[in-house]
Design a protein around this motif. Sequence first.
Motif, mmCIF file in Angstrom:
data_model
loop_
_atom_site.group_PDB
_atom_site.id
_atom_site.type_symbol
_atom_site.label_atom_id
_atom_site.label_comp_id
_atom_site.label_asym_id
_atom_site.label_seq_id
_atom_site.Cartn_x
_atom_site.Cartn_y
_atom_site.Cartn_z
ATOM 1 N N GLN A 172 0.827 -1.208 0.000
ATOM 2 C CA GLN A 172 0.000 0.000 0.000
ATOM 3 C C GLN A 172 0.857 1.252 0.000
ATOM 4 O OE1 GLN A 172 -2.663 -0.288 3.315
ATOM 5 N NE2 GLN A 172 -3.882 -1.945 2.421
ATOM 6 N N ALA A 173 1.936 1.223 0.783
ATOM 7 C CA ALA A 173 2.819 2.392 0.821
ATOM 8 C C ALA A 173 3.449 2.637 -0.551
ATOM 9 C CB ALA A 173 3.901 2.188 1.879
ATOM 10 N N ALA A 174 3.838 1.545 -1.237
ATOM 11 C CA ALA A 174 4.442 1.682 -2.555
ATOM 12 C C ALA A 174 3.441 2.243 -3.566
ATOM 13 C CB ALA A 174 4.968 0.321 -3.028
ATOM 14 N N LYS A 175 2.177 1.756 -3.510
ATOM 15 C CA LYS A 175 1.150 2.261 -4.417
ATOM 16 C C LYS A 175 0.871 3.731 -4.159
ATOM 17 C CE LYS A 175 -1.233 -2.166 -5.103
ATOM 18 N NZ LYS A 175 -2.491 -2.928 -4.883
ATOM 19 N N PHE A 176 0.778 4.084 -2.883
ATOM 20 C CA PHE A 176 0.516 5.483 -2.531
ATOM 21 C C PHE A 176 1.636 6.380 -3.056
ATOM 22 C CE2 PHE A 176 1.246 9.049 0.353
ATOM 23 C CZ PHE A 176 0.015 9.685 0.288
ATOM 24 N N LYS A 177 2.870 5.917 -2.916
ATOM 25 C CA LYS A 177 4.008 6.715 -3.379
ATOM 26 C C LYS A 177 3.966 6.884 -4.902
ATOM 27 C CE LYS A 177 7.702 5.937 -1.091
ATOM 28 N NZ LYS A 177 8.956 5.336 -0.551
ATOM 29 N N LEU A 178 3.599 5.801 -5.619
ATOM 30 C CA LEU A 178 3.519 5.875 -7.073
ATOM 31 C C LEU A 178 2.432 6.846 -7.515
ATOM 32 C CD1 LEU A 178 4.375 4.839 -9.852
ATOM 33 C CD2 LEU A 178 2.734 2.963 -9.577
ATOM 34 N N LEU A 179 1.255 6.761 -6.875
ATOM 35 C CA LEU A 179 0.156 7.674 -7.216
ATOM 36 C C LEU A 179 0.530 9.121 -6.913
ATOM 37 C CD1 LEU A 179 -2.923 5.625 -5.927
ATOM 38 C CD2 LEU A 179 -2.278 6.046 -8.307
ATOM 39 N N PHE A 180 1.252 9.327 -5.840
ATOM 40 C CA PHE A 180 1.654 10.679 -5.475
ATOM 41 C C PHE A 180 2.539 11.292 -6.566
ATOM 42 C CE2 PHE A 180 4.986 13.372 -3.643
ATOM 43 C CZ PHE A 180 4.211 14.403 -3.138
ATOM 44 N N PHE A 181 3.516 10.516 -7.044
ATOM 45 C CA PHE A 181 4.420 11.040 -8.065
ATOM 46 C C PHE A 181 3.705 11.247 -9.403
ATOM 47 C CE2 PHE A 181 7.807 9.276 -5.258
ATOM 48 C CZ PHE A 181 8.508 10.461 -5.082
ATOM 49 N N ILE A 182 2.753 10.361 -9.739
ATOM 50 C CA ILE A 182 1.984 10.549 -10.970
ATOM 51 C C ILE A 182 1.160 11.824 -10.890
ATOM 52 C CG2 ILE A 182 0.100 9.621 -12.356
ATOM 53 C CD1 ILE A 182 1.134 6.834 -11.734
ATOM 54 N N SER A 183 0.489 12.023 -9.750
ATOM 55 C CA SER A 183 -0.313 13.227 -9.550
ATOM 56 C C SER A 183 0.553 14.484 -9.618
ATOM 57 C CB SER A 183 -1.027 13.151 -8.198
ATOM 58 O OG SER A 183 -1.724 14.335 -7.925
ATOM 59 N N LEU A 184 1.745 14.400 -9.018
ATOM 60 C CA LEU A 184 2.642 15.552 -9.039
ATOM 61 C C LEU A 184 3.062 15.885 -10.462
ATOM 62 C CD1 LEU A 184 4.336 17.583 -7.420
ATOM 63 C CD2 LEU A 184 6.132 15.855 -7.276
ATOM 64 N N ALA A 185 3.363 14.845 -11.280
ATOM 65 C CA ALA A 185 3.779 15.081 -12.665
ATOM 66 C C ALA A 185 2.659 15.713 -13.482
ATOM 67 C CB ALA A 185 4.220 13.758 -13.293
ATOM 68 N N VAL A 186 1.411 15.198 -13.297
ATOM 69 C CA VAL A 186 0.263 15.758 -14.032
ATOM 70 C C VAL A 186 0.052 17.214 -13.662
ATOM 71 C CG1 VAL A 186 -2.239 15.609 -14.319
ATOM 72 C CG2 VAL A 186 -0.853 13.523 -14.339
ATOM 73 N N ASN A 187 0.135 17.527 -12.385
ATOM 74 C CA ASN A 187 -0.062 18.910 -11.941
ATOM 75 C C ASN A 187 1.009 19.830 -12.508
ATOM 76 O OD1 ASN A 187 -2.376 18.422 -10.441
ATOM 77 N ND2 ASN A 187 -1.220 17.856 -8.599
ATOM 78 N N LEU A 188 2.241 19.346 -12.601
ATOM 79 C CA LEU A 188 3.303 20.175 -13.165
ATOM 80 C C LEU A 188 3.058 20.455 -14.647
ATOM 81 C CD1 LEU A 188 6.482 18.617 -11.466
ATOM 82 C CD2 LEU A 188 5.465 20.856 -11.026
ATOM 83 N N VAL A 189 2.578 19.424 -15.378
ATOM 84 C CA VAL A 189 2.274 19.625 -16.809
ATOM 85 C C VAL A 189 1.157 20.643 -16.979
ATOM 86 C CG1 VAL A 189 1.379 18.496 -18.874
ATOM 87 C CG2 VAL A 189 3.112 17.347 -17.490
ATOM 88 N N LEU A 190 0.086 20.505 -16.182
ATOM 89 C CA LEU A 190 -1.034 21.453 -16.267
ATOM 90 C C LEU A 190 -0.583 22.861 -15.914
ATOM 91 C CD1 LEU A 190 -3.922 19.327 -14.695
ATOM 92 C CD2 LEU A 190 -3.581 19.897 -17.104
ATOM 93 N N LEU A 191 0.241 22.974 -14.889
ATOM 94 C CA LEU A 191 0.726 24.295 -14.495
ATOM 95 C C LEU A 191 1.548 24.916 -15.617
ATOM 96 C CD1 LEU A 191 1.058 26.444 -12.317
ATOM 97 C CD2 LEU A 191 3.043 25.204 -11.468
ATOM 98 N N GLY A 192 2.383 24.106 -16.264
ATOM 99 C CA GLY A 192 3.175 24.625 -17.375
ATOM 100 C C GLY A 192 2.313 25.102 -18.523
ATOM 101 N N ALA A 193 1.216 24.353 -18.840
ATOM 102 C CA ALA A 193 0.310 24.748 -19.922
ATOM 103 C C ALA A 193 -0.380 26.066 -19.594
ATOM 104 C CB ALA A 193 -0.710 23.646 -20.171
ATOM 105 N N VAL A 194 -0.813 26.227 -18.345
ATOM 106 C CA VAL A 194 -1.476 27.467 -17.930
ATOM 107 C C VAL A 194 -0.525 28.648 -18.055
ATOM 108 C CG1 VAL A 194 -2.473 28.680 -15.957
ATOM 109 C CG2 VAL A 194 -3.131 26.322 -16.427
ATOM 110 N N VAL A 195 0.734 28.463 -17.659
ATOM 111 C CA VAL A 195 1.715 29.551 -17.740
ATOM 112 C C VAL A 195 1.965 29.951 -19.186
ATOM 113 C CG1 VAL A 195 4.122 30.144 -17.306
ATOM 114 C CG2 VAL A 195 2.803 28.962 -15.548
#
Length: 220
Positions: A172-195
């Motif tokens: 569970q800890a490994a899955k949570f960590k993977l989801l966290f990094f995926i979410s972080l990457a998506v948010n960074l891409v969206l933030l870059g598009a908005v900028v």
Amino acid sequence: MASISVLFGGQEQRVCQLDKPRMVVGREPNCDICIDNLGISRQHCAFATKGDAFVVQDLGSANGTFVNGKKIVEHFLNDGDEVVIGKYILKFKNEAQTSAAPEQEGENKVPDTLNTYVMDGSKIQEQLAKMRANTGGAAGAAASATPGPGATAKDYAKALDAPDMGGAAGEQAAKFKLLFFISLAVNLVLLGAVVLLFLKLQNQTDTPTPPTPPPAVLHG
């Protein structure tokens, strides 16, 4: 008077009197008891007095200090104890203890309860085994990670405090960590598009509009 016999290969090399409140044993020539051997640290251990008792203290040596087969940080000594450093045995002798009558030996012998820096490994392992059998979680993980013989109280404390990261909890800890990094990457891409979109709109707003030329005048 207390003393130590320095033995190598079962042969006594010399006898050193413990005639100072603190005597350092090590490879450096300025040590109170110098042992010129690469298996001995520059300042390996020290013999010191605490009241009427004697203790041996490890000084952060590379190969450790052992008393009667147990690795120690600090240990109260009794007559006949063997301190091992590298390939040398330092046999402790204390006339004040050996001169006592048999019925008084208990009074001169340092009780084991004073040797607080080394824990009884077998008792600790037995207790941790019970915790593993009766409970789960961190206790089970700590019991399975019990330190080996000669471990200090600090080592066992770390084992008891170890988090439960095995089995399903670890997955569970490994899955949570993977989801966290995926979410972080998506948010960074969206933030870059908005900028980028904002900068594009800003450039369009700042571009000046060319002036309209005046109408042509016809002459008759």
